[in-house]
Design an enzyme around this catalytic site. Structure first.
Site, PDB file in Angstrom:
ATOM      1  N   LYS A  36     -40.801 -24.665   7.381  1.00 28.59           N
ATOM      2  CA  LYS A  36     -39.477 -24.079   7.177  1.00 28.59           C
ATOM      3  C   LYS A  36     -38.546 -24.441   8.328  1.00 28.59           C
ATOM      4  O   LYS A  36     -38.972 -24.910   9.378  1.00 28.59           O
ATOM      5  CB  LYS A  36     -39.589 -22.559   7.048  1.00 28.59           C
ATOM      6  CG  LYS A  36     -40.130 -21.858   8.279  1.00 28.59           C
ATOM      7  CD  LYS A  36     -40.243 -20.359   8.051  1.00 28.59           C
ATOM      8  CE  LYS A  36     -40.803 -19.655   9.293  1.00 28.59           C
ATOM      9  NZ  LYS A  36     -40.876 -18.190   9.105  1.00 28.59           N
ATOM     10  N   TYR A 265     -17.445 -26.333  34.167  1.00 27.78           N
ATOM     11  CA  TYR A 265     -16.588 -25.207  33.798  1.00 27.78           C
ATOM     12  C   TYR A 265     -16.840 -24.004  34.705  1.00 27.78           C
ATOM     13  O   TYR A 265     -17.973 -23.695  35.058  1.00 27.78           O
ATOM     14  CB  TYR A 265     -16.859 -24.791  32.344  1.00 27.78           C
ATOM     15  CG  TYR A 265     -16.270 -25.721  31.310  1.00 27.78           C
ATOM     16  CD1 TYR A 265     -14.895 -25.858  31.175  1.00 27.78           C
ATOM     17  CD2 TYR A 265     -17.097 -26.444  30.460  1.00 27.78           C
ATOM     18  CE1 TYR A 265     -14.354 -26.696  30.216  1.00 27.78           C
ATOM     19  CE2 TYR A 265     -16.573 -27.289  29.498  1.00 27.78           C
ATOM     20  CZ  TYR A 265     -15.192 -27.409  29.386  1.00 27.78           C
ATOM     21  OH  TYR A 265     -14.656 -28.252  28.434  1.00 27.78           O
TER      22      TYR A 265
END
Length: 371
Positions: A36, A265
């Site tokens: 999955k 940043y």
């Protein structure tokens, strides 16, 4: 060398070895290979095809879309859908010969009714809720009610299963909870048979329980991360598995940072000395956790610490301690290089999560290569 800025490599031979080692470990128990969420980020189609060639004939997905994708890409074995399939998707169940989980009596009867109207019949596995309290029929539901699913035209019960909530924990209460779930499942199966119903293929153990509770052996088990060699949670018994995946990139830029200069940043990192910095073109937009304190990468088999915040498309590392490092040099984000290794579990622990989440969040813009 790959032409991509960043990529994933999956070692097909290690995957085959993990599968065969697991089959020896569980002996006569059928392995339902859980692929999955795109094979936990490893490319479900490629993974399932490797496993099918290695002898696997049972697979499991979370939803019908994943199951149809496997079926239309060469997977001929049985496919169990572990999650919910909506009425609008039910046609796919018989069109592609899929086995549907039924975790609610009303849902199962609705599916049976839909199948009858379309002159079809679908194999189903009943999920019994022994304590997870997600999908599942509670074991105290009167068997007269649950029994309607065994006799309903349009569906055919070919299996019954449950799922442990705490099989990866050593906490005393969690261990006791596992034994409680096992007891409830065994008692439900006994009652089911006493009423004359055949539960079909029975299974309860996923990866952690396969290793930690081998005594809970039923007809099948559901390995997912074990096949991929993950370290995830506590393993009670020694178990040999090898990580199959590496995540790599290359140096895009080399620069010198002077004392007092900042990077990234928020200017969260300030150089205290002259440093050589390598910019690597991979970031949180590719699935690297933005919160990755004390993160490292491998260059020339040497650990290089991350500096500054991880950006969407880049991260920066300190390579001052490396001599003659070159532009475009291969960088390992997850995996081995030389004698050093950065495991998924290491990244996950530093990021405050689990290896499963890291792997499944590696985005689609990272190509996967099986070799």
């Amino acid at each position: 060398m790959k032409k991509e800025r960043a990529w994933m490599e999956v070692d097909a031979q290690k995957l085959r070895d993990n599968y065969r080692n697991l089959c020896q470990f569980v002996k006569d128990t059928t392995c339902i290979c859980v692929v999955k969420c795109n094979g936990y980020g490893h490319d479900a189609i490629a993974e399932a095809n490797v496993l099918q060639k290695a002898g696997a004939d049972w697979f499991a997905t979370a939803c019908s879309e994943e199951a149809v994708s496997l079926r239309t890409n060469g997977i001929t074995g049985n496919i169990l859908i572990l999650g919910h399939t909506l009425p609008e998707q039910m046609d796919d169940l018989w069109k592609y010969h899929l086995t549907q989980t039924v975790g609610d009596v009303a849902y199962g009867l609705a599916l049976a009714s839909y199948c009858r109207k379309n002159n079809s019949c679908v194999d189903v596995h009943l999920k019994i809720d022994t304590g997870m309290h997600r999908l599942g029929i509670r074991p105290d539901t009167p068997m007269e009610e649950t029994g309607k699913l065994f006799t309903a035209e349009g569906i055919r019960v070919t299996g019954c299963f449950s799922h442990f909530a705490t099989a990866d924990s050593t906490n005393t209460e969690d261990v006791e909870f596992v034994y409680g779930q096992q007891k409830r499942f065994a008692e439900w199966l006994k009652t089911c048979r006493e009423y004359g119903y055949n539960p079909g293929m029975t299974h309860i153990s996923a990866s952690a329980a396969i290793v930690n509770y081998p005594e809970f052996s039923y007809d099948a088990c559901r390995p997912g991360i074990l096949l991929l060699g993950f370290d995830s949670g506590y393993m009670k018994h020694p178990y040999n598995r090898t990580p199959v995946m590496s995540l790599k990139s290359r140096i895009a830029k080399l620069d010198v940072l002077q004392p007092g200069e900042t990077i990234g940043y928020g200017r969260t990192y300030t150089a205290k000395r002259t440093m050589r910095i390598a910019t690597i073109p991979i970031g949180y937009g590719d699935g690297i956790p933005r919160n990755y304190p004390k993160g490292e990468v491998l260059i020339r088999g040497t650990r290089c610490p991350l500096v500054g915040r991880i950006s969407m498309d880049q991260l920066c590392v300190d390579v001052t301690h490396l001599t003659d490092v070159c532009l475009f040099e291969e960088t390992v984000i997850i995996g081995k290089q030389g004698t050093e290794e950065i495991r998924l579990s290491e990244m996950a622990e530093k990021a405050g999560t689990i290896a499963n989440e890291i792997a499944t969040k590696i985005t689609g813009r990272i190509p996967r290569f099986y070799n």
